[in-house]
Design a protein around this motif. Sequence first.
Motif, mmCIF file in Angstrom:
data_model
loop_
_atom_site.group_PDB
_atom_site.id
_atom_site.type_symbol
_atom_site.label_atom_id
_atom_site.label_comp_id
_atom_site.label_asym_id
_atom_site.label_seq_id
_atom_site.Cartn_x
_atom_site.Cartn_y
_atom_site.Cartn_z
ATOM 1 N N TYR A 182 0.827 -1.203 0.000
ATOM 2 C CA TYR A 182 0.000 0.000 0.000
ATOM 3 C C TYR A 182 0.866 1.260 0.000
ATOM 4 N N VAL A 183 1.886 1.279 0.836
ATOM 5 C CA VAL A 183 2.766 2.458 0.913
ATOM 6 C C VAL A 183 3.477 2.671 -0.419
ATOM 7 N N ILE A 184 3.959 1.593 -1.018
ATOM 8 C CA ILE A 184 4.633 1.708 -2.313
ATOM 9 C C ILE A 184 3.667 2.236 -3.364
ATOM 10 N N ALA A 185 2.457 1.672 -3.417
ATOM 11 C CA ALA A 185 1.457 2.123 -4.394
ATOM 12 C C ALA A 185 1.056 3.565 -4.129
ATOM 13 N N SER A 186 0.935 3.924 -2.873
ATOM 14 C CA SER A 186 0.564 5.289 -2.514
ATOM 15 C C SER A 186 1.622 6.277 -2.989
ATOM 16 N N ASN A 187 2.880 5.901 -2.845
ATOM 17 C CA ASN A 187 3.966 6.787 -3.290
ATOM 18 C C ASN A 187 4.095 6.808 -4.807
ATOM 19 N N ASP A 188 3.948 5.642 -5.442
ATOM 20 C CA ASP A 188 4.142 5.551 -6.891
ATOM 21 C C ASP A 188 2.944 6.069 -7.681
ATOM 22 N N ILE A 189 1.742 5.734 -7.217
ATOM 23 C CA ILE A 189 0.534 6.049 -7.970
ATOM 24 C C ILE A 189 -0.138 7.303 -7.436
ATOM 25 N N GLY A 190 -0.217 7.396 -6.125
ATOM 26 C CA GLY A 190 -0.923 8.513 -5.499
ATOM 27 C C GLY A 190 -2.426 8.283 -5.547
ATOM 28 N N GLY A 191 -3.159 9.176 -4.937
ATOM 29 C CA GLY A 191 -4.609 9.079 -4.953
ATOM 30 C C GLY A 191 -5.180 8.037 -4.000
ATOM 31 N N LEU A 192 -4.344 7.429 -3.181
ATOM 32 C CA LEU A 192 -4.821 6.453 -2.218
ATOM 33 C C LEU A 192 -4.953 7.117 -0.852
ATOM 34 N N ASP A 193 -5.910 6.654 -0.084
ATOM 35 C CA ASP A 193 -6.024 7.160 1.280
ATOM 36 C C ASP A 193 -6.151 5.987 2.242
ATOM 37 N N CYS A 194 -6.337 6.294 3.507
ATOM 38 C CA CYS A 194 -6.358 5.240 4.525
ATOM 39 C C CYS A 194 -7.495 4.249 4.311
ATOM 40 N N ASN A 195 -8.580 4.679 3.695
ATOM 41 C CA ASN A 195 -9.686 3.755 3.422
ATOM 42 C C ASN A 195 -9.271 2.653 2.452
ATOM 43 N N ASP A 196 -8.377 2.973 1.532
ATOM 44 C CA ASP A 196 -7.856 1.959 0.617
ATOM 45 C C ASP A 196 -7.058 0.896 1.375
ATOM 46 N N LEU A 197 -6.285 1.328 2.336
ATOM 47 C CA LEU A 197 -5.528 0.376 3.152
ATOM 48 C C LEU A 197 -6.476 -0.485 3.968
#
Length: 88
Positions: A55-70
């Motif tokens: 999740y952290v990698i995707a959040s940094n690489d892709i962006g647009g993710l928030d805690c609800n995605d995790l």
Amino acid sequence: MSQQPARVTVVSELAEPDWHPTIERHGMSYVHANELVNALIAETLAPVMRIVCDYVIASNDIGGLDCNDLVARLEDAGYPLPDEDDEE
């Protein structure tokens, strides 16, 4: 950092109550019992840590993710967050 009650119970059941490293109970020293518990904890947490890391990698690489995605990823994998009522 203090030990968790469940950990203390398991280690004390496997090792001598005074936790002397050279005294054995159930054929296991405190050191060996503690290593066994550490291995179990690491094995149990590994899938959750992999989900968080991905999740952290995707959040940094892709962006647009928030805690609800995790939270959704954890729940999909069978690791729901505890209810707020359970935390008390």
